[in-house]
Design a protein around this motif. Structure first.
Motif, mmCIF file in Angstrom:
data_model
loop_
_atom_site.group_PDB
_atom_site.id
_atom_site.type_symbol
_atom_site.label_atom_id
_atom_site.label_comp_id
_atom_site.label_asym_id
_atom_site.label_seq_id
_atom_site.Cartn_x
_atom_site.Cartn_y
_atom_site.Cartn_z
ATOM 1 N N SER A 153 0.832 -1.212 0.000
ATOM 2 C CA SER A 153 0.000 0.000 0.000
ATOM 3 C C SER A 153 0.866 1.262 0.000
ATOM 4 C CB SER A 153 -0.956 -0.001 1.198
ATOM 5 O OG SER A 153 -0.264 -0.193 2.416
ATOM 6 N N ARG A 154 2.028 1.216 0.662
ATOM 7 C CA ARG A 154 2.944 2.368 0.624
ATOM 8 C C ARG A 154 3.444 2.603 -0.796
ATOM 9 N NH1 ARG A 154 4.966 0.306 5.483
ATOM 10 N NH2 ARG A 154 6.822 -0.574 4.516
ATOM 11 N N ASP A 155 3.834 1.509 -1.458
ATOM 12 C CA ASP A 155 4.326 1.629 -2.837
ATOM 13 C C ASP A 155 3.247 2.203 -3.748
ATOM 14 O OD1 ASP A 155 6.745 0.608 -2.083
ATOM 15 O OD2 ASP A 155 6.375 -1.421 -2.829
ATOM 16 N N PHE A 156 2.008 1.743 -3.549
ATOM 17 C CA PHE A 156 0.905 2.246 -4.374
ATOM 18 C C PHE A 156 0.709 3.744 -4.157
ATOM 19 C CE2 PHE A 156 -3.656 3.364 -4.505
ATOM 20 C CZ PHE A 156 -3.855 3.255 -5.874
ATOM 21 N N GLU A 175 -9.063 -5.326 -7.640
ATOM 22 C CA GLU A 175 -10.223 -6.161 -7.355
ATOM 23 C C GLU A 175 -11.416 -5.308 -6.932
ATOM 24 O OE1 GLU A 175 -8.956 -8.890 -4.349
ATOM 25 O OE2 GLU A 175 -7.461 -9.858 -5.627
ATOM 26 N N LYS A 176 -12.564 -5.954 -6.832
ATOM 27 C CA LYS A 176 -13.762 -5.263 -6.362
ATOM 28 C C LYS A 176 -13.664 -5.025 -4.857
ATOM 29 C CE LYS A 176 -16.905 -6.826 -9.972
ATOM 30 N NZ LYS A 176 -18.238 -7.373 -10.294
ATOM 31 N N SER A 297 -4.618 -5.484 -3.268
ATOM 32 C CA SER A 297 -5.777 -6.003 -2.543
ATOM 33 C C SER A 297 -5.494 -5.974 -1.045
ATOM 34 C CB SER A 297 -6.074 -7.437 -2.986
ATOM 35 O OG SER A 297 -5.052 -8.307 -2.525
ATOM 36 N N LEU A 298 -6.537 -6.135 -0.259
ATOM 37 C CA LEU A 298 -6.370 -6.169 1.193
ATOM 38 C C LEU A 298 -5.554 -7.388 1.607
ATOM 39 C CD1 LEU A 298 -7.088 -4.685 3.785
ATOM 40 C CD2 LEU A 298 -9.200 -6.004 3.909
ATOM 41 N N ARG A 342 -13.841 -9.336 -0.985
ATOM 42 C CA ARG A 342 -14.273 -8.005 -1.426
ATOM 43 C C ARG A 342 -13.533 -6.901 -0.657
ATOM 44 N NH1 ARG A 342 -18.282 -7.635 -5.028
ATOM 45 N NH2 ARG A 342 -18.575 -5.448 -4.491
ATOM 46 N N ASN A 343 -12.336 -7.245 -0.195
ATOM 47 C CA ASN A 343 -11.389 -6.260 0.319
ATOM 48 C C ASN A 343 -11.959 -5.341 1.402
ATOM 49 O OD1 ASN A 343 -8.988 -6.811 -1.510
ATOM 50 N ND2 ASN A 343 -10.656 -6.670 -2.979
#
Length: 426
Positions: A153-156, A175-176, A297-298, A342-343
Motif C-alpha cells: 500500500s505504501r508503494d501504491f 479487485e472489487k 488487494s487487502l 471483497r477487500n
C-alpha cells in the motif's frame, strides 16, 4: 522526463492515428510521412524513439534504421507493418529492434513497448522512503485511502502521487471492494499543476448531460481542466464508451468544449483481456493509453487490517454515542487470517456486523468476528438463492406466455415436469 518520439509511415491515415494515440503520453510526438524527411529531422534534432513502417517508397523501414543506427547507435526503434512474415520478424529482432508489430495493430502492446524502451535507459528514480512508526506512516503527503502500514500500500501511494500530473489517462487495475472513491479524493488532494476538477462517476452516471454539468462546475470553480474518475469502467456501454471518445477528441456534443479532459479508468481485469472479449471497444481502447497502476488487494496488505479496523470501530463508536468497542487480540488475528474476497468493503461490513453482535459488551471477540464473517456469507448465499429463484420464475412465466397459458406446453418448452413448473411459478 519527456522524450521525443518520431513516427514514420507513408499511409497518411495510419500515421495520423499513431500520432494521435501517442499524443496522450507526456512525450513530444513528431509524425513524418516521407522517410527522407524523417532522416533529415534526425540529423537536426534529438530523438529518443523511432516508430517506423517497413514498406515505404524510395526507402524501406529497415534501410532507414540501418542508416540511422550508424549515426545514432543509442536510438531505439519499433517497426510496425502489415507486410512482415516470420523470417522478416526474426531478422528484425536479431538486428536489435526494440519491438516488431504486425498490422492490425495491438495499440496497447505498442504503447507498453514504447514505454519500456524509453524508461530502460533512464536513471532510477530517487526512492522516497516511508518510515513506519508504531501507529504512523511517514509519507511526504496525506493519503487516506489506505493506512500504508504494508509495503504494497505504501508503494501504491507513492506511485499514485508520482503520476498525479498524468497527461490524458490513467488506468487503475484492482479487485472489487477497494476504496476507489477515497482514491479519487486522494488523487484530487495531491493537486495538479493545472488545477483540475475531479468528478467521480459510476457507469450509470455517465451521460452527455452529466458530463456537461461537470464542465459547468469546472468553469464555475475556474479550473483549467476536468478529470473524470470512472469506477467499474468495464461496465460502460458501447454508447458511453463512444461518448467518452468524443469528449477526448472534442467532437460531437463536445465540439465546443473549452476545457481539456483527463480520465482515470478503474477496471477489474487486464485491459487486453477486456478488449479481446469485446468489453472494451476500439474507441475507448485507443484513449486508455499504457499508464496503468495496480491497486493492491487487502490480502496483499495484511499489516493494514488492524489500523483499518480501528478506523471503522472509531466511526461506529462516534455514530453510537456511549458505546465503545475494542478488538481482542484473538479477534485481530482472525481478521488477519481471513481471505478477503471483497477487500475493504467486506472488512467494513464484517466490523459493523461484529459490533452489532457484541452490543452491550466492550470487547469484540474472535467469536464475534467469526459469526460476522459467517453471517455475511450466509446473507450472500441467501441473496443468490432469491435471485436464482426470481430468474427461474421469470423463465417459467415467459414459457407460459409463449405456450398460450397451457402448463403442459410450457413444461415441455422448458423440458421439465408440470409439477416442477408449478413449484417454480409459485
Amino acid at each position: 522526463m519527456p522524450k521525443t518520439i518520431l513516427i514514420i509511415d507513408d499511409d497518411h491515415d495510419f500515421c495520423s492515428l499513431l500520432a494521435d494515440v501517442f499524443q496522450q503520453t507526456h512525450h513530444s510526438i513528431i509524425a513524418k510521412e516521407d522517410p527522407k524527411e524523417a532522416l533529415k529531422f534526425l540529423e537536426e534534432n534529438q530523438v529518443d524513439l523511432v516508430i517506423t513502417d517497413e514498406k515505404m517508397p524510395d526507402i524501406t523501414g529497415m534501410e532507414l534504421i540501418q542508416q540511422a543506427k550508424e549515426k545514432y547507435p543509442d536510438l531505439h526503434f519499433i517497426v510496425v507493418s502489415a507486410y512482415l512474415n516470420t523470417e522478416k520478424v526474426r531478422k528484425l529482432i536479431n538486428e536489435g529492434i526494440g519491438g516488431v508489430f504486425v498490422k492490425p495493430l495491438n495499440i496497447f502492446g505498442l504503447l507498453k513497448c514504447a514505454k519500456n524502451l524509453l524508461t530502460n535507459n533512464e536513471p532510477p528514480e530517487q526512492e522516497v522512503k516511508a518510515a513506519t512508526k508504531e501507529n504512523e506512516v511517514d509519507l511526504p503527503f496525506a493519503f487516506k485511502s489506505m493506512p500504508c502500514k504494508a509495503q504494497a500500500s505504501r508503494d501504491f501511494a507513492l506511485k499514485l502521487h508520482e503520476r498525479r500530473n498524468f497527461k490524458s489517462s490513467l488506468i487503475l487495475i484492482g479487485e472489487k471492494g477497494l476504496p476507489y472513491q477515497t482514491i479519487s479524493q486522494d488523487l484530487e488532494c495531491f493537486g495538479t499543476s493545472k488545477g483540475s476538477l475531479f468528478q467521480t462517476f459510476e457507469p450509470e452516471d455517465i451521460s452527455e448531460e452529466s458530463i456537461k454539468k461537470a464542465f459547468q462546475a469546472a468553469e464555475q470553480k475556474q479550473c483549467s481542466e476536468l478529470t473524470l474518475f470512472i469506477i467499474e469502467a468495464e461496465e460502460l456501454s458501447h454508447q458511453q464508451q463512444d461518448l467518452i471518445f468524443e469528449l477526448h477528441k472534442k467532437t460531437g456534443p463536445f465540439a465546443n468544449a473549452t476545457y481539456d479532459a483527463r480520465f482515470v479508468f478503474c477496471i477489474h481485469q487486464d485491459i487486453e483481456t477486456a478488449y479481446e472479449q469485446g468489453i472494451i471497444q476500439d474507441s475507448l481502447y485507443l484513449i486508455m493509453g499504457s499508464s496503468e497502476l495496480k491497486v493492491p488487494s487487502l490480502n496483499d496488505c495484511k499489516e493494514d487490517i488492524t489500523p483499518l479496523t480501528e478506523q471503522y470501530i472509531t466511526a461506529i463508536n462516534e455514530k453510537h454515542a456511549g458505546q465503545s468497542f475494542t478488538l481482542t487480540e484473538s479477534a485481530t488475528l482472525a481478521l488477519k487470517e481471513h481471505r478477503w474476497r471483497r477487500n475493504h468493503e467486506e472488512l467494513a461490513g464484517c466490523i459493523e456486523i461484529a459490533c452489532m453482535e457484541a452490543k452491550g459488551a466492550s470487547f469484540i471477540t474472535e467469536d464475534n468476528i467469526k459469526d460476522a464473517l459467517k453471517g455475511a456469507h450466509e446473507d450472500l448465499r441467501e441473496t443468490l438463492k432469491l435471485r436464482i429463484k426470481s430468474y427461474r420464475s421469470d423463465y417459467a412465466g415467459a414459457a407460459v406466455v409463449l405456450s398460450d397459458g397451457e402448463p403442459k406446453k410450457a413444461a415441455k418448452l422448458l423440458d421439465i415436469s408440470t409439477d416442477l413448473l408449478k413449484h417454480i411459478s409459485d
